[in-house]
Write an enzyme that holds these catalytic residues in place. Structure first.
Site, PDB file in Angstrom:
ATOM      1  N   TYR A   1       0.956  -1.393   0.222  1.00 23.37           N
ATOM      2  CA  TYR A   1       0.035  -0.147   0.021  1.00 23.37           C
ATOM      3  C   TYR A   1       1.023   1.385  -0.406  1.00 23.37           C
ATOM      4  O   TYR A   1       2.256   1.124   0.793  1.00 23.37           O
ATOM      5  CB  TYR A   1      -0.867  -0.108   0.443  1.00 23.37           C
TER       6      TYR A   1
ATOM      7  N   HIS B   1      -2.107 -21.113   1.087  1.00 19.80           N
ATOM      8  CA  HIS B   1      -0.542 -19.985   1.374  1.00 19.80           C
ATOM      9  C   HIS B   1       0.353 -19.833   0.289  1.00 19.80           C
ATOM     10  O   HIS B   1       1.249 -18.620  -0.456  1.00 19.80           O
ATOM     11  CB  HIS B   1       0.353 -20.643   2.184  1.00 19.80           C
TER      12      HIS B   1
ATOM     13  N   LYS C   1       7.093  -2.121   2.110  1.00 20.33           N
ATOM     14  CA  LYS C   1       5.164  -1.253   2.573  1.00 20.33           C
ATOM     15  C   LYS C   1       3.889  -1.706   2.522  1.00 20.33           C
ATOM     16  O   LYS C   1       3.093  -2.061   1.335  1.00 20.33           O
ATOM     17  CB  LYS C   1       4.901   0.181   1.918  1.00 20.33           C
TER      18      LYS C   1
ATOM     19  N   ARG D   1       7.778   3.851  -5.095  1.00 21.53           N
ATOM     20  CA  ARG D   1       7.449   3.060  -3.921  1.00 21.53           C
ATOM     21  C   ARG D   1       6.594   1.460  -3.887  1.00 21.53           C
ATOM     22  O   ARG D   1       7.030   0.544  -3.150  1.00 21.53           O
ATOM     23  CB  ARG D   1       7.881   3.442  -1.946  1.00 21.53           C
TER      24      ARG D   1
ATOM     25  N   LEU E   1      11.372   1.344   6.722  1.00 19.28           N
ATOM     26  CA  LEU E   1      10.984   2.049   5.766  1.00 19.28           C
ATOM     27  C   LEU E   1      11.372   3.099   5.401  1.00 19.28           C
ATOM     28  O   LEU E   1      11.272   4.204   6.373  1.00 19.28           O
ATOM     29  CB  LEU E   1       9.055   1.955   6.316  1.00 19.28           C
TER      30      LEU E   1
ATOM     31  N   ARG F   1      -8.075 -20.709  -0.131  1.00 17.31           N
ATOM     32  CA  ARG F   1      -6.948 -20.183   0.459  1.00 17.31           C
ATOM     33  C   ARG F   1      -6.441 -21.359   0.756  1.00 17.31           C
ATOM     34  O   ARG F   1      -6.354 -22.561   0.829  1.00 17.31           O
ATOM     35  CB  ARG F   1      -7.821 -19.784   1.532  1.00 17.31           C
TER      36      ARG F   1
ATOM     37  N   GLU G   1      12.708   3.033  13.965  1.00 20.27           N
ATOM     38  CA  GLU G   1      11.701   3.391  13.510  1.00 20.27           C
ATOM     39  C   GLU G   1      10.332   3.209  14.613  1.00 20.27           C
ATOM     40  O   GLU G   1      10.503   3.252  15.741  1.00 20.27           O
ATOM     41  CB  GLU G   1      11.410   3.277  12.081  1.00 20.27           C
TER      42      GLU G   1
HETATM   43  N1  PMP Z   1       8.002   4.282   8.956  1.00 23.61           N
HETATM   44  C1  PMP Z   1       7.055   2.642   8.990  1.00 23.61           C
HETATM   45  C2  PMP Z   1       6.745   2.267   9.413  1.00 23.61           C
HETATM   46  C3  PMP Z   1       5.326   3.980   8.649  1.00 23.61           C
HETATM   47  O1  PMP Z   1       4.253   3.051   8.461  1.00 23.61           O
HETATM   48  C4  PMP Z   1       5.626   4.824   7.457  1.00 23.61           C
HETATM   49  C5  PMP Z   1       3.664   5.917   7.240  1.00 23.61           C
HETATM   50  N2  PMP Z   1       3.183   4.998   6.096  1.00 23.61           N
HETATM   51  C6  PMP Z   1       6.889   5.824   7.910  1.00 23.61           C
HETATM   52  C7  PMP Z   1       7.339   5.425   8.416  1.00 23.61           C
HETATM   53  C8  PMP Z   1       6.437   7.018   7.329  1.00 23.61           C
HETATM   54  O2  PMP Z   1       6.467   7.133   5.403  1.00 23.61           O
HETATM   55  P1  PMP Z   1       6.231   8.073   5.086  1.00 23.61           P
HETATM   56  O3  PMP Z   1       7.150   9.777   4.606  1.00 23.61           O
HETATM   57  O4  PMP Z   1       6.976   7.729   3.472  1.00 23.61           O
HETATM   58  O5  PMP Z   1       5.181   8.149   5.356  1.00 23.61           O
END
Ligand code: PMP
Length: 289
Positions: free
Chosen positions: A31, A101, A147, A50, A203, A99, A179
């Site tokens: 997403y 896997h 993501k 991305r 991410l 379903r 993060e």
């Molecule tokens: N890390 C995570 C786990 C996130 O969910 C997000 C936001 N979606 C970010 C970092 C920040 O990403 P962005 O700046 O692209 O929104």
């Protein structure tokens, strides 16, 4: 309110997904969240790129070209008259019965695209006052660079923060800060910026990339490297970044005040530079009625 299901614009109450969609059953999909200012997309291409990168990492074929996807999303936000808001889009691997896997070699399906919009004003007060955070062990998988719509680890951490009255959960693997549950985290120490390197443990936020770019261009030393929980607690300034939060200061962590408990000067300067980048791409901020 319209939503997108593949290339169809539908009324929200006419849009359904199949119970045997792999996105629904396995969290098998990817997403993006893209921000609009003044009816224009910010860092649109970066988000679309991305999405395709995340999809490629899980061998998911997105059923549209990037150009077509951009056109579909542009039509959606126009239709819903979004001024300052977000588009959420996801692509699941599609419907598979029964379903299983295993993804069959001759998987007959294409990914299923869905997208929706929300008007979300900029929270100018929050950008200054910020909020508090808790720390939590990062128990997610080892491919946080994707993501993925599978967000249980993120949800549990965010909810823990919420229950503690905090804005975010800052995650760490052992001693190393990675993060947050839904944002990246950066610290300022002795005038220099530190944030976890872009690897499989975080991410690589688009907001993060814009911030690091403007920081470097404006003479702020950037370290994309490991830093510890002790560095976090002892930082002069801490802030989190995401598409919606932009740069939001963290003024206390686990009940301990950071710096003097107010947004720091480098955080403020970086936000100013970030806004300049938004203005460059989307024009001066218009008043939202
Ligand atoms: N890390 C995570 C786990 C996130 O969910 C997000 C936001 N979606 C970010 C970092 C920040 O990403 P962005 O700046 O692209 O929104």
């Amino acid at each position: 309110m319209k939503v997108l299901v593949n290339d169809q614009l539908l009324e929200r109450d006419q849009a359904f997904v199949d119970i045997e969609d792999r996105g629904y059953q396995f969290g098998d999909g990817v997403y993006e969240v893209v921000r609009l200012y003044n009816r224009r997309f910010f860092t649109f291409n970066e988000h679309i790129d991305r999405l395709y990168e995340s999809a490629a990492k899980i061998e998911l074929a997105i059923p549209f070209s990037k150009d077509t996807l951009r056109e579909l999303l542009t039509t959606l936000v126009k239709e819903n008259d979004i001024h300052t808001g977000n588009v959420y889009l996801q692509v699941s691997r599609g419907i598979q019965m029964p379903r299983n896997h295993i993804i069959p070699d001759d998987f007959p399906l294409e990914g299923v695209l869905t997208a929706s919009t929300t008007e979300v004003p900029r929270n100018l007060e929050k950008f200054v006052s910020g909020g508090s955070a808790i720390t939590a062990e990062d128990v997610r998988w080892l491919r946080c660079d994707i993501k993925s719509i599978s967000l249980l680890g993120n949800i549990m951490a965010k909810n823990k923060a919420h229950k503690a009255g905090a804005l975010e959960a800052i995650l760490h693997r052992g001693d190393i800060v990675t993060e947050c549950s839904a944002s990246n985290v950066m610290i300022i120490k002795d005038g220099e910026l530190w944030t976890h390197q872009s690897d499989n443990l975080i991410l690589n936020g688009i907001t993060r990339q814009v911030i690091l770019d403007v920081a470097r261009k404006n003479g702020i030393t950037v370290h994309e490297a490991d830093f510890t929980l002790a560095d976090l607690h002892g930082a002069d300034e801490v802030f989190i970044s995401s598409t919606t939060l932009e740069i939001t200061p963290i003024t206390a962590i686990d009940g301990t005040v950071i710096g003097n408990g107010l947004r720091g000067p480098i955080s403020a300067r970086l936000h100013e530079l970030y806004e300049q980048e938004v203005i460059r791409q989307c024009g001066e901020f218009e008043a939202v009625k």
